[in-house]
Design a protein around this motif. Structure first.
Motif, PDB file in Angstrom:
ATOM      1  N   LYS A 167       0.799  -1.227   0.000  1.00  0.00           N
ATOM      2  CA  LYS A 167       0.000   0.000   0.000  1.00  0.00           C
ATOM      3  C   LYS A 167       0.832   1.278   0.000  1.00  0.00           C
ATOM      4  O   LYS A 167       0.280   2.373   0.009  1.00  0.00           O
ATOM      5  N   ILE A 168       2.158   1.153   0.007  1.00  0.00           N
ATOM      6  CA  ILE A 168       3.018   2.341  -0.003  1.00  0.00           C
ATOM      7  C   ILE A 168       3.868   2.383  -1.261  1.00  0.00           C
ATOM      8  O   ILE A 168       3.910   3.389  -1.965  1.00  0.00           O
ATOM      9  N   ALA A 169       4.562   1.290  -1.536  1.00  0.00           N
ATOM     10  CA  ALA A 169       5.407   1.219  -2.735  1.00  0.00           C
ATOM     11  C   ALA A 169       5.201  -0.147  -3.386  1.00  0.00           C
ATOM     12  O   ALA A 169       5.921  -1.099  -3.091  1.00  0.00           O
ATOM     13  N   GLU A 170       4.220  -0.220  -4.253  1.00  0.00           N
ATOM     14  CA  GLU A 170       3.895  -1.477  -4.934  1.00  0.00           C
ATOM     15  C   GLU A 170       4.793  -1.622  -6.165  1.00  0.00           C
ATOM     16  O   GLU A 170       4.373  -1.479  -7.306  1.00  0.00           O
ATOM     17  N   THR A 171       6.060  -1.905  -5.897  1.00  0.00           N
ATOM     18  CA  THR A 171       7.086  -1.927  -6.936  1.00  0.00           C
ATOM     19  C   THR A 171       7.291  -3.339  -7.471  1.00  0.00           C
ATOM     20  O   THR A 171       7.540  -4.270  -6.696  1.00  0.00           O
ATOM     21  N   TYR A 172       7.232  -3.463  -8.805  1.00  0.00           N
ATOM     22  CA  TYR A 172       7.425  -4.760  -9.460  1.00  0.00           C
ATOM     23  C   TYR A 172       8.429  -4.609 -10.605  1.00  0.00           C
ATOM     24  O   TYR A 172       8.732  -3.481 -11.031  1.00  0.00           O
ATOM     25  N   PRO A 173       8.978  -5.730 -11.102  1.00  0.00           N
ATOM     26  CA  PRO A 173      10.037  -5.658 -12.116  1.00  0.00           C
ATOM     27  C   PRO A 173       9.702  -4.819 -13.338  1.00  0.00           C
ATOM     28  O   PRO A 173      10.573  -4.081 -13.837  1.00  0.00           O
ATOM     29  N   ASP A 174       8.475  -4.891 -13.835  1.00  0.00           N
ATOM     30  CA  ASP A 174       8.148  -4.125 -15.037  1.00  0.00           C
ATOM     31  C   ASP A 174       8.238  -2.625 -14.793  1.00  0.00           C
ATOM     32  O   ASP A 174       8.632  -1.860 -15.687  1.00  0.00           O
ATOM     33  N   TYR A 175       7.893  -2.207 -13.588  1.00  0.00           N
ATOM     34  CA  TYR A 175       7.994  -0.783 -13.235  1.00  0.00           C
ATOM     35  C   TYR A 175       9.455  -0.353 -13.170  1.00  0.00           C
ATOM     36  O   TYR A 175       9.823   0.735 -13.640  1.00  0.00           O
ATOM     37  N   ILE A 176      10.310  -1.174 -12.575  1.00  0.00           N
ATOM     38  CA  ILE A 176      11.735  -0.858 -12.496  1.00  0.00           C
ATOM     39  C   ILE A 176      12.323  -0.728 -13.897  1.00  0.00           C
ATOM     40  O   ILE A 176      13.061   0.227 -14.195  1.00  0.00           O
ATOM     41  N   LYS A 177      11.984  -1.651 -14.758  1.00  0.00           N
ATOM     42  CA  LYS A 177      12.490  -1.607 -16.136  1.00  0.00           C
ATOM     43  C   LYS A 177      12.000  -0.351 -16.846  1.00  0.00           C
ATOM     44  O   LYS A 177      12.763   0.314 -17.567  1.00  0.00           O
ATOM     45  N   GLU A 178      10.732  -0.019 -16.670  1.00  0.00           N
ATOM     46  CA  GLU A 178      10.172   1.182 -17.297  1.00  0.00           C
ATOM     47  C   GLU A 178      10.923   2.428 -16.850  1.00  0.00           C
ATOM     48  O   GLU A 178      11.250   3.301 -17.672  1.00  0.00           O
ATOM     49  N   ASN A 179      11.209   2.531 -15.563  1.00  0.00           N
ATOM     50  CA  ASN A 179      11.941   3.682 -15.039  1.00  0.00           C
ATOM     51  C   ASN A 179      13.342   3.769 -15.619  1.00  0.00           C
ATOM     52  O   ASN A 179      13.774   4.816 -16.110  1.00  0.00           O
ATOM     53  N   VAL A 180      14.081   2.676 -15.507  1.00  0.00           N
ATOM     54  CA  VAL A 180      15.481   2.680 -15.914  1.00  0.00           C
ATOM     55  C   VAL A 180      15.621   2.947 -17.411  1.00  0.00           C
ATOM     56  O   VAL A 180      16.411   3.802 -17.831  1.00  0.00           O
ATOM     57  N   THR A 181      14.862   2.236 -18.226  1.00  0.00           N
ATOM     58  CA  THR A 181      14.975   2.423 -19.675  1.00  0.00           C
ATOM     59  C   THR A 181      14.473   3.799 -20.108  1.00  0.00           C
ATOM     60  O   THR A 181      14.963   4.363 -21.085  1.00  0.00           O
ATOM     61  N   GLY A 182      13.536   4.351 -19.356  1.00  0.00           N
ATOM     62  CA  GLY A 182      13.024   5.676 -19.693  1.00  0.00           C
ATOM     63  C   GLY A 182      13.955   6.798 -19.285  1.00  0.00           C
ATOM     64  O   GLY A 182      14.079   7.805 -19.989  1.00  0.00           O
ATOM     65  N   ILE A 183      14.638   6.621 -18.171  1.00  0.00           N
ATOM     66  CA  ILE A 183      15.451   7.697 -17.599  1.00  0.00           C
ATOM     67  C   ILE A 183      16.908   7.632 -18.034  1.00  0.00           C
ATOM     68  O   ILE A 183      17.576   8.653 -18.141  1.00  0.00           O
ATOM     69  N   GLU A 184      17.417   6.442 -18.299  1.00  0.00           N
ATOM     70  CA  GLU A 184      18.861   6.287 -18.471  1.00  0.00           C
ATOM     71  C   GLU A 184      19.406   7.084 -19.660  1.00  0.00           C
ATOM     72  O   GLU A 184      20.581   7.414 -19.694  1.00  0.00           O
ATOM     73  N   GLY A 185      18.558   7.431 -20.629  1.00  0.00           N
ATOM     74  CA  GLY A 185      19.031   8.220 -21.746  1.00  0.00           C
ATOM     75  C   GLY A 185      19.057   9.715 -21.491  1.00  0.00           C
ATOM     76  O   GLY A 185      19.408  10.492 -22.387  1.00  0.00           O
TER      77      GLY A 185
END
Length: 397
Positions: A347-365
């Motif tokens: 209920k605070i940080a519902e973090t899953y692998p697809d979200y991590i990938k979305e963040n990293v691939t979106g931000i790393e550039g």
């Protein structure tokens, strides 16, 4: 992505409640240490010195730096006397309790006593460990999550002196605040934000810009003192900051603060429903501000000002976050390490692998130096750790 520097963040508990031990920490680190290139570990702020010493020896053998995670204008009052912030109407600003050992009670950034208390806490409890650096958290005023009283703080005698020295008519400001706030529901009426660009807001009434600029200046001056103190001890300094569109309201001007740190971690927590989480803080902001326009809801008007076109209350718009990071990358020194969640809290940080990938691939550039894998490695489940390895794992020879 493999050329990005990686920093791990580990919460060991509050000053008075250690929640882990060396074996548990090493178990988690060992899941990653031979698979990705870890540059630093941020850890704190419980006071188990033996644990830190053993961990430092282990990490130094791997050429990894260890930074003490240290709250600055919050939590320190558990160990030393500290002056809390005061609202415009001379009331105490409410705290926000997230977890044991972290109460988000804020202390005045202009107070010499508070700054000296921080230094004493470090010297008396942590200095002998021999950390490579310190990571300074809560270097700010309260946010909207502390209520509207938190935004319109601090009005202690010292802050009033600071405002007046900067040419602000404090009585006029208090009058304007009272005019804008509905005391019954603690809502700002017709705050009249006109625009937002590169971490700055424009208001119809320039008094608000003067007020927030003054808070930015006070935070900078206090942090500069703290930065010099730690640099004189040959320690590196990292700082935790809000995303720019939120940092403005809590006294964090990134253009100034870059001169008080070796690296900056903007908390780009797109799904976190707790202080510093973007949907959480945005919701609190929208509830506090009434634009007084029947054409738009408060949320719609604020999204228009920010230029957010696809808003999801469960996950903040990635395209907007990329623009925020691009602004920081273009205007700050080579020191930006966005903080992204890899922990999972119900209920605070519902973090899953697809979200991590979305963040990293979106931000790393976006020309960032690296990432801080936040906000607590010990709360990161195995599937999230596996995704981190997939994204940042070393290439096979």
């Amino acid at each position: 992505m493999r050329n990005k520097e990686l920093i791990l963040q580990i919460f060991t508990g509050g000053f008075k409640n250690n929640i882990t031990d060396y074996e548990k920490i090493i178990e988690k680190i060992n899941m990653l240490i031979d698979k990705i290139n870890i540059n630093k570990i941020i850890i704190g702020w419980s006071m188990d010195l033996d644990m830190y010493v053993k961990l430092k020896e282990f990490l130094h053998e791997k050429n990894i730096e260890i930074f003490l995670w240290l709250p600055v204008f919050s939590e320190i009052g558990e160990l030393k006397s500290a002056k809390t912030v005061v609202s415009w109407d001379n009331n105490q600003v409410k705290s926000y309790s997230l977890q044991e050992g972290e109460n988000f009670e804020f202390y005045c950034p202009s107070s010499y006593e508070n700054i000296e208390s921080l230094k004493k806490v470090y010297e008396e409890n942590f200095e002998e460990v021999g950390f490579d650096g310190v990571f300074l958290d809560k270097i700010r005023y309260p946010s909207f999550s502390n209520g509207i009283e938190g935004i319109f703080s601090c009005f202690c005698e010292k802050c009033i002196e600071e405002y007046e020295a900067m040419g602000i008519d404090v009585e006029e400001m208090k009058k304007e605040i009272n005019n804008f706030i509905n005391i019954n529901n603690k809502e700002i009426s017709n705050f009249n934000i006109e625009s937002y660009e590169m971490g700055k807001y424009k208001f119809t009434n320039s008094l608000w810009e003067e007020f927030f600029n003054a808070k930015n200046e006070i935070i900078f001056n206090s942090l500069e003192d703290i930065y010099i103190y730690f640099k004189n001890k040959n320690l590196k300094v990292g700082i935790d900051v809000f995303a720019p569109f939120l940092s403005y309201f809590v006294g964090q001007d990134m253009n100034k603060l870059q001169n008080t740190a070796d690296f900056i971690k903007p908390m780009m927590y797109r799904i976190t429903k707790a202080p510093a989480g973007l949907p959480f803080e945005f919701e609190k902001l929208v509830k506090a501000i009434n634009f007084g326009n029947s054409t738009y809801t408060n949320e719609e008007r604020m999204l228009e000002i920010l230029g957010v076109h696809q808003y999801n209350q469960e996950k903040f718009d990635l395209e907007f976050i990329k623009r925020e990071i691009q602004y920081m990358s273009n205007n700050l020194h080579d020191c930006i390490y966005p903080g992204i969640e890899i922990n999972r809290k119900d209920k605070i940080a519902e973090t899953y692998p697809d979200y991590i990938k979305e963040n990293v691939t979106g931000i790393e550039g976006e020309n960032v130096k690296g990432f801080v894998l936040s906000w607590d490695l010990l709360s990161a489940p195995e599937d999230n750790i596996e995704e981190v390895i997939n994204l940042f794992g070393r290439r096979e020879e």
